[in-house]
Design a protein around this motif. Structure first.
Motif, PDB file in Angstrom:
ATOM      1  N   GLY A  10       0.808  -1.218   0.000  1.00 42.60           N
ATOM      2  CA  GLY A  10       0.000   0.000   0.000  1.00 42.60           C
ATOM      3  C   GLY A  10       0.832   1.254   0.000  1.00 42.60           C
ATOM      4  N   VAL A  14       0.730   6.512   4.627  1.00 38.11           N
ATOM      5  CA  VAL A  14       1.272   5.736   5.748  1.00 38.11           C
ATOM      6  C   VAL A  14       2.272   4.695   5.238  1.00 38.11           C
ATOM      7  N   GLY A  15       1.879   3.942   4.195  1.00 33.90           N
ATOM      8  CA  GLY A  15       2.801   2.946   3.637  1.00 33.90           C
ATOM      9  C   GLY A  15       4.076   3.590   3.112  1.00 33.90           C
ATOM     10  N   ILE A  31       4.636  -1.704  -2.510  1.00 30.76           N
ATOM     11  CA  ILE A  31       3.848  -1.976  -3.726  1.00 30.76           C
ATOM     12  C   ILE A  31       2.510  -1.244  -3.672  1.00 30.76           C
ATOM     13  N   ARG A  44      -7.846  12.065  -0.352  1.00 29.41           N
ATOM     14  CA  ARG A  44      -9.269  12.387  -0.172  1.00 29.41           C
ATOM     15  C   ARG A  44      -9.508  12.782   1.270  1.00 29.41           C
ATOM     16  N   SER A  46      -8.723  16.238   4.416  1.00 34.96           N
ATOM     17  CA  SER A  46      -8.730  17.705   4.601  1.00 34.96           C
ATOM     18  C   SER A  46      -7.328  18.317   4.519  1.00 34.96           C
ATOM     19  N   GLU A  47      -6.300  17.505   4.489  1.00 34.17           N
ATOM     20  CA  GLU A  47      -4.893  17.969   4.436  1.00 34.17           C
ATOM     21  C   GLU A  47      -4.541  18.873   5.620  1.00 34.17           C
ATOM     22  N   PHE A 171      -1.073  -7.088  -3.968  1.00 27.37           N
ATOM     23  CA  PHE A 171      -0.851  -8.171  -3.015  1.00 27.37           C
ATOM     24  C   PHE A 171      -2.021  -9.144  -3.155  1.00 27.37           C
ATOM     25  N   ALA A 203      -2.576  -1.289   3.857  1.00 31.48           N
ATOM     26  CA  ALA A 203      -3.454  -1.205   2.689  1.00 31.48           C
ATOM     27  C   ALA A 203      -4.715  -0.383   2.939  1.00 31.48           C
TER      28      ALA A 203
HETATM   29  C1  LIG Z   1     -12.668  12.437   4.925  1.00 30.37           C
HETATM   30  C2  LIG Z   1     -11.316  12.291   5.560  1.00 30.37           C
HETATM   31  C3  LIG Z   1     -10.635  13.409   6.031  1.00 30.37           C
HETATM   32  C4  LIG Z   1      -9.394  13.280   6.641  1.00 30.37           C
HETATM   33  N1  LIG Z   1      -8.706  14.396   7.029  1.00 30.37           N
HETATM   34  C5  LIG Z   1      -7.495  14.264   7.604  1.00 30.37           C
HETATM   35  C6  LIG Z   1      -6.765  15.418   7.999  1.00 30.37           C
HETATM   36  O1  LIG Z   1      -7.150  16.541   7.728  1.00 30.37           O
HETATM   37  N2  LIG Z   1      -5.585  15.229   8.647  1.00 30.37           N
HETATM   38  C7  LIG Z   1      -5.106  13.986   8.943  1.00 30.37           C
HETATM   39  O2  LIG Z   1      -4.079  13.892   9.592  1.00 30.37           O
HETATM   40  N3  LIG Z   1      -5.751  12.875   8.520  1.00 30.37           N
HETATM   41  C8  LIG Z   1      -6.919  12.991   7.855  1.00 30.37           C
HETATM   42  N4  LIG Z   1      -7.575  11.883   7.418  1.00 30.37           N
HETATM   43  C9  LIG Z   1      -6.949  10.584   7.591  1.00 30.37           C
HETATM   44  C10 LIG Z   1      -5.874  10.298   6.544  1.00 30.37           C
HETATM   45  O3  LIG Z   1      -6.276  10.742   5.263  1.00 30.37           O
HETATM   46  C11 LIG Z   1      -5.606   8.793   6.538  1.00 30.37           C
HETATM   47  O4  LIG Z   1      -5.326   8.365   7.849  1.00 30.37           O
HETATM   48  C12 LIG Z   1      -4.434   8.402   5.659  1.00 30.37           C
HETATM   49  O5  LIG Z   1      -4.535   8.974   4.396  1.00 30.37           O
HETATM   50  C13 LIG Z   1      -4.386   6.886   5.563  1.00 30.37           C
HETATM   51  O6  LIG Z   1      -3.322   6.546   4.716  1.00 30.37           O
HETATM   52  P1  LIG Z   1      -3.041   5.032   4.383  1.00 30.37           P
HETATM   53  O7  LIG Z   1      -1.748   5.000   3.683  1.00 30.37           O
HETATM   54  O8  LIG Z   1      -3.212   4.201   5.624  1.00 30.37           O
HETATM   55  O9  LIG Z   1      -4.269   4.573   3.457  1.00 30.37           O
HETATM   56  P2  LIG Z   1      -4.546   4.837   1.903  1.00 30.37           P
HETATM   57  O10 LIG Z   1      -4.273   6.203   1.507  1.00 30.37           O
HETATM   58  O11 LIG Z   1      -5.925   4.313   1.638  1.00 30.37           O
HETATM   59  O12 LIG Z   1      -3.489   3.917   1.171  1.00 30.37           O
HETATM   60  C14 LIG Z   1      -3.597   2.509   1.110  1.00 30.37           C
HETATM   61  C15 LIG Z   1      -3.037   2.094  -0.227  1.00 30.37           C
HETATM   62  O13 LIG Z   1      -2.967   0.679  -0.271  1.00 30.37           O
HETATM   63  C16 LIG Z   1      -3.232   0.296  -1.604  1.00 30.37           C
HETATM   64  N5  LIG Z   1      -3.635  -1.120  -1.592  1.00 30.37           N
HETATM   65  C17 LIG Z   1      -4.727  -1.625  -1.021  1.00 30.37           C
HETATM   66  N6  LIG Z   1      -4.798  -2.957  -1.231  1.00 30.37           N
HETATM   67  C18 LIG Z   1      -3.702  -3.302  -1.949  1.00 30.37           C
HETATM   68  C19 LIG Z   1      -3.216  -4.523  -2.483  1.00 30.37           C
HETATM   69  N7  LIG Z   1      -3.884  -5.682  -2.322  1.00 30.37           N
HETATM   70  N8  LIG Z   1      -2.054  -4.504  -3.142  1.00 30.37           N
HETATM   71  C20 LIG Z   1      -1.353  -3.332  -3.339  1.00 30.37           C
HETATM   72  N9  LIG Z   1      -1.785  -2.141  -2.867  1.00 30.37           N
HETATM   73  C21 LIG Z   1      -2.950  -2.114  -2.184  1.00 30.37           C
HETATM   74  C22 LIG Z   1      -4.377   1.212  -1.997  1.00 30.37           C
HETATM   75  O14 LIG Z   1      -4.559   1.263  -3.399  1.00 30.37           O
HETATM   76  C23 LIG Z   1      -3.918   2.517  -1.388  1.00 30.37           C
HETATM   77  O15 LIG Z   1      -3.172   3.313  -2.285  1.00 30.37           O
HETATM   78  C24 LIG Z   1      -8.815  11.990   6.795  1.00 30.37           C
HETATM   79  C25 LIG Z   1      -9.508  10.869   6.312  1.00 30.37           C
HETATM   80  C26 LIG Z   1     -10.737  11.011   5.696  1.00 30.37           C
HETATM   81  C27 LIG Z   1     -11.451   9.809   5.174  1.00 30.37           C
END
Ligand SMILES: Cc1cc2nc3c(=O)[nH]c(=O)nc-3n(C[C@H](O)[C@H](O)[C@H](O)COP(=O)(O)OP(=O)(O)OC[C@H]3O[C@@H](n4cnc5c(N)ncnc54)[C@H](O)[C@@H]3O)c2cc1C
Length: 368
Positions: A10, A14-15, A31, A44, A46-47, A171, A203
């Motif tokens: 992912g 975070v990843g 990946i 997606r 609020s940044e 994955f 992910a």
């Molecule tokens: C509406 C909203 C507003 C927010 N506002 C804020 C804010 O203002 N400030 C803040 O600090 N946080 C905010 N957050 C939280 C923040 O956006 C998330 O915590 C953060 O973006 C999570 O990142 P992530 O890498 O865990 O997940 P993701 O961004 O979802 O990344 C996961 C990745 O894994 C990939 N993936 C999934 N399955 C597989 C697979 N099988 N094989 C390969 N790749 C895969 C996906 O395609 C994706 O790119 C907000 C969240 C939401 C929903």
């Protein structure tokens, strides 16, 4: 078969942060299933760089948000990521909300956020003109960041350390044997295997699906997943907002608040709505609810200037009550080398580097 120390699944914020930090000391690959990184929650949201006000004391959210905020400001300066410490005003719009505001300030203090200040009437009018507020609190450490540039900076750091980012690679499953994982990945229709010592499941909204395809992981370690949609309306035209403005929080989110991006675009949201399918289509029918919520603090809102914008989806682990980040290592599930991240909703962007350091510590402890 290709071998690597660590495979991160992912490439969201975070990843990518985890891969950037881990690659300092070991061979790391991250990946991504799509052709672009960060297409889901990480682009997606609020940044906002959150101060760390709302979360229960000693929760992972509180600890990692406060630590992550500091790390993030330093990182952004060092890697020239656009960021602005713009500050935010929290408002109580009626007498009944004043107590809530005081308890938020106390909560913030418990979390180590000691810079909140109650605003005088004059300061409130100056920082939040046109707002309907009986009292307000100023949070100077709140900021905004360009999340795409932030992810790019993590990618740059990863490649500087000799790590790799591989897109269009999904994955599929992992088989645990003799202290390592044999992982099956797919690139288009083609499947191939790779072995790794550490498997980091970052992910996001798909973390539960990935976890259920790791053969050694007992299903009771995989928490439920509920999609909670949050959508935004942008505001076209002149407005009085100089800082971010937040009403009192609601049960599942921070309330329909006003944020600015680095280009000065004002937007309102996100709201909260539990949905059954992963669907990012915004819903115009939410507008009356937005208008009502915004008018509570900004009575002069010209609702004709509100335009339907985008949606994000929170990976909720439960339908009721507050939830914490879940970062599972060996001590939770007994599988050496596996780290699962579940429920990384807000403040995951703010906390990304602190989460990465926590994961790196867990990986290094397991290595010892
Ligand atoms: C509406 C909203 C507003 C927010 N506002 C804020 C804010 O203002 N400030 C803040 O600090 N946080 C905010 N957050 C939280 C923040 O956006 C998330 O915590 C953060 O973006 C999570 O990142 P992530 O890498 O865990 O997940 P993701 O961004 O979802 O990344 C996961 C990745 O894994 C990939 N993936 C999934 N399955 C597989 C697979 N099988 N094989 C390969 N790749 C895969 C996906 O395609 C994706 O790119 C907000 C969240 C939401 C929903």
């Amino acid at each position: 078969m290709e071998q690597v120390d660590t495979l991160v699944v992912g490439a969201g914020v975070v990843g990518l942060a985890i891969a950037a930090i881990l690659s300092e000391h070991q061979d790391t690959i991250v990946i991504e299933q799509h052709s672009q990184f960060g297409e889901h929650t990480s682009s997606r949201n609020s940044e906002v760089i959150h101060a760390g006000i709302y979360y229960p004391q000693n929760s992972l959210k509180a600890q990692l948000c406060v630590a992550g905020k500091g790390l993030l400001y330093t990182h952004c300066q060092r890697y020239h990521v656009p960021v602005q410490q713009i500050g935010k005003v929290l408002v109580a719009t009626n007498e009944s909300e004043i107590e809530k505001l005081h308890s938020l300030v106390a909560q913030a203090n418990n979390n180590g956020v000691t810079d909140l200040q109650f605003l005088s009437t004059c300061q409130l009018r100056e920082r939040a003109p046109e707002m309907n507020a009986v009292t307000g609190v100023w949070s100077p450490s709140t900021g905004i960041v360009d999340s795409h540039q932030l992810m790019l900076s993590y990618l740059n750091k990863l490649s500087q350390h000799g790590g790799h980012y591989v897109n269009n690679t999904r994955f599929i499953k992992a088989h645990f044997e003799e202290g390592h994982f044999v992982v099956t990945l797919a690139c288009g229709e083609e499947e191939f295997n790779l072995t790794c010592k550490h498997l980091i499941n970052a992910a996001g909204l798909f973390a539960q699906a990935c976890a259920s395809n790791i053969d050694a992981l007992a299903t009771h370690h995989i928490p439920p997943l509920h999609y909670c949609k949050g959508q935004y309306f942008s505001y076209q035209g002149r407005h009085p907002f100089k800082h971010l403005l937040y009403p009192m929080p609601e049960q599942h989110g921070l309330g329909i608040h006003a944020t600015l991006d680095l280009a000065g675009q004002l937007k309102f949201g996100p709201d909260t709505e539990f949905i059954e399918q992963l669907d990012y289509t915004p819903n115009e029918q939410a507008k009356p609810r937005f208008v009502e919520a915004i008018k509570r603090y900004w009575p002069k809102l010209d609702s004709t200037r509100l335009q339907l914008s985008y949606c994000g989806i929170r990976p909720k682990l439960q339908l009721q009550g507050s939830q914490d980040f879940v970062i599972q290592d060996y001590h939770h599930h007994g599988i050496k080398g596996l780290i699962n991240l579940f429920g990384i909703e807000s403040p995951g962007l703010t906390a990304s580097l602190a989460i990465a350091h926590k994961v790196a510590k867990q990986v290094n402890l397991e290595r010892e």
